[in-house]
Motif scaffolding. Structure first.
Motif, short mmCIF file in Angstrom:
data_model
loop_
_atom_site.label_atom_id
_atom_site.label_comp_id
_atom_site.label_asym_id
_atom_site.label_seq_id
_atom_site.Cartn_x
_atom_site.Cartn_y
_atom_site.Cartn_z
N GLN A 116 15.96 -52.29 -10.22
CA GLN A 116 16.54 -53.37 -9.20
C GLN A 116 16.93 -52.73 -8.12
O GLN A 116 17.53 -51.56 -7.91
CB GLN A 116 17.74 -53.91 -9.77
N VAL A 117 16.33 -53.23 -6.86
CA VAL A 117 16.54 -52.64 -5.68
C VAL A 117 17.01 -53.92 -4.83
O VAL A 117 16.45 -54.91 -4.70
CB VAL A 117 14.98 -52.17 -5.12
N GLU A 118 17.73 -53.22 -3.71
CA GLU A 118 18.28 -54.54 -2.62
C GLU A 118 16.98 -54.86 -2.02
O GLU A 118 16.39 -53.90 -1.45
CB GLU A 118 19.37 -53.77 -1.86
N ASP A 119 17.06 -56.03 -1.59
CA ASP A 119 15.69 -56.48 -0.70
C ASP A 119 15.93 -55.78 0.44
O ASP A 119 14.91 -55.32 1.03
CB ASP A 119 15.92 -57.95 -0.40
N SER A 120 16.89 -55.41 1.15
CA SER A 120 17.14 -54.78 2.44
C SER A 120 16.39 -53.37 2.48
O SER A 120 15.92 -52.83 3.48
CB SER A 120 18.78 -54.67 2.98
N LEU A 121 16.92 -52.74 1.12
CA LEU A 121 16.21 -51.43 1.20
C LEU A 121 14.70 -51.27 1.46
O LEU A 121 14.05 -50.69 2.08
CB LEU A 121 16.48 -50.59 -0.22
N ILE A 122 14.14 -52.32 0.70
CA ILE A 122 12.72 -52.51 0.75
C ILE A 122 12.12 -52.89 2.17
O ILE A 122 11.07 -52.39 2.47
CB ILE A 122 12.09 -53.79 -0.40
N CYS A 123 12.90 -53.91 2.81
CA CYS A 123 12.42 -54.33 4.19
C CYS A 123 12.56 -53.07 5.09
O CYS A 123 11.71 -53.10 6.00
CB CYS A 123 13.51 -55.58 4.42
N ASN A 124 13.67 -52.15 4.93
CA ASN A 124 13.77 -51.19 5.75
C ASN A 124 12.20 -50.14 5.82
O ASN A 124 12.33 -49.33 6.82
CB ASN A 124 15.15 -50.42 5.67
N LEU A 125 11.76 -50.18 4.92
CA LEU A 125 10.56 -49.49 4.68
C LEU A 125 9.48 -49.95 5.59
O LEU A 125 8.51 -49.11 5.73
CB LEU A 125 9.93 -49.40 3.13
N PHE A 126 9.61 -50.80 5.99
CA PHE A 126 8.49 -51.69 6.74
C PHE A 126 8.73 -51.86 8.33
O PHE A 126 9.73 -52.46 8.46
CB PHE A 126 7.86 -52.83 5.82
#
Ligand SMILES: NC(=O)c1ccc[n+]([C@@H]2O[C@H](COP(=O)([O-])OP(=O)(O)OC[C@H]3O[C@@H](n4cnc5c(N)ncnc54)[C@H](O)[C@@H]3O)[C@@H](O)[C@H]2O)c1
Length: 414
Positions: free
Chosen positions: A404-414
């Motif tokens: 499970q990953v926070e959406d914000s962590l994923i979004c910060n990658l892009f």
């Protein structure tokens, strides 16, 4: 009206009102006991309904006529209905799956052949009227859901008011709301069996065996599945009394992986000992945990985007085939229409032998857990819970768990 809903409502202690436009279907359902009473006048139906409501009397009432007229009557008379759905065959809207309001049954049958365009327009207009009445009822507190018959899809195509601004439907599909999270994700699905002897006595013994097994399992069920176990025990205990058999001596019972395997093993043993007089064939509906990829229905509660793939049904059928199914099938269109769904199914003969005992354990374990794993990878919490339990009870099973990953962590990658 298939009859099952009217019967199920009464078993659950509810009052059911169903509409059916085809007089022959109404006659058959009534004669076979699927529906208790038939009305052709809406005002008479209303009086009977109110009498049942005041007396808290579980009963099923059929209206012989168009369902749109029924909805409009209920809305105009502000009758309080708690739960509402539609079960016309809208996966087949232009060839008799849906009869438009304003035309008799015979008029529709001839118009769909003589002037298909005009018939299509009549269907669309009828769906718009139907949705308007349903929306009024919902505003008054009724809970409405799509039954998996492409009602919302066809209503949206007809321009009815069923869409939110974000492009999703204003009403849930029953799989997103109920069947997915409460049943499929935990592995509960419509396990079926047929007594090949054709003897009611064998079905009766099998019912008792199944109920006993579920009661044993329920004694130690986690709180997450207590309600499902209670409901299914109630169902199977009442099934015989409710005279649900029309042809083959067959039963359908929602059960999870543990339930299906233990019930099947007990049947096999009962056949071996002679308690059941002849082999039993196991199967299940395609409307289940694992066998079907259908983004408008069975996989509609898979939200990671993978609900639009068609891998699960194929893996299911191949896995079932290798693990001992007597036959398997892969087909298209089940329930929601051609091109919208892939379905996999199996049949397994239990003949009381040791080999059948080995095969049923291997195959049913795959048939259910394949889907739970797939649902867990989509991060459905209930499926993660269920697949962890499956790995605890079967150390040979290793399924990768999702992170499970926070959406914000994923979004910060892009
Ligand atoms: N959710 C589920 O578990 C589930 C299960 C079975 C079927 N379904 C779906 O439900 C739909 C119906 O299935 P079924 O097996 O009952 O089909 P069916 O074709 O036997 O029954 C539908 C009935 O609706 C009647 N009808 C059509 N338009 C009408 C109208 N405007 N007013 C009154 N009656 C009308 C038809 O005469 C027909 O008898 C299908 O699309 C099917 O895929 C869902």
């Amino acid at each position: 009206m298939s009859g099952a809903q009217a019967k199920a409502a009464v078993i659950a202690g509810a009052i059911a009102v169903v509409a059916e436009i085809n007089p022959l279907v109404v006659k058959k359902r009534h004669e076979q006991g699927w529906v208790d009473e038939v009305y052709t006048e809406l005002s008479e139906l209303e009086r009977r309904l109110m009498h049942a409501v005041c007396n808290r009397e579980p009963v099923s009432l059929a209206y012989q006529g168009n369902v749109v007229d029924l909805w409009e009557y209920l809305a105009a008379h502000k009758l309080q209905i708690e739960l509402g759905s539609d079960q016309t065959s809208l996966h087949n809207p232009w060839s008799g799956g849906y009869y438009p309001a304003g035309l008799t049954f015979e008029e529709s049958n001839s118009l769909m052949v003589s002037d298909p365009d005009k018939f299509r327009e009549a269907v669309r207009a009828s769906l718009r009227r139907q949705v308007e009445a349903i929306n009024l009822m919902s505003a008054g507190g009724m809970y409405f859901w799509d039954y998996g018959n492409a009602f919302l899809l066809e209503a949206s195509r007809a321009g009815a008011d069923v869409m939110k601004a974000d492009g999703t439907f204003i009403y849930p599909s029953y799989v997103q709301d109920i069947m997915g999270p409460l049943f499929f994700d935990y592995g509960f699905g419509p396990f079926r069996w047929v007594c090949t002897s054709g003897r009611p006595e064998d079905l009766d013994v099998s019912d008792k065996i199944a109920a006993g097994i579920l009661e044993e399992i329920a004694a130690t069920s986690p709180k997450e599945t207590e309600m499902q176990m209670r409901d299914n025990i109630h169902w199977i205990r009442e099934a015989g009394k409710n005279k649900l058999v029309v042809g083959s001596q067959a039963r359908i019972l929602y059960a999870d992986c543990e339930g299906r395997i233990k019930i099947a093993a007990a049947f096999n043993e009962a056949i071996r000992s002679g308690q059941i007089s002849a082999p039993i064939v196991l199967g299940r509906d395609h409307h289940d945990v694992s066998g079907t990829d259908s983004p408008y229905r069975e996989t509609s509660n898979i939200y990671d985007g993978s609900g639009f793939t068609a891998d699960m049904a194929i893996q299911n059928v191949i896995g079932d085939g290798f693990r001992g199914a007597t036959w398997v099938s892969i087909h298209n269109g089940g329930g929601v229409g051609w091109g919208e769904v892939i379905n996999g199914g199996f049949g397994m003969l239990l003949d009381g032998t040791e080999d059948a005992g080995r095969r049923l354990r291997m195959m049913l374990h795959w048939d259910v857990n394949n889907g739970i794993a797939r649902r867990a990878w989509a991060r459905n919490e209930e499926a993660v819970f269920a697949i962890k339990r499956a790995m605890q009870s079967e150390p040979g099973l290793m399924v990768t768990l999702p992170n499970q990953v926070e959406d914000s962590l994923i979004c910060n990658l892009f």
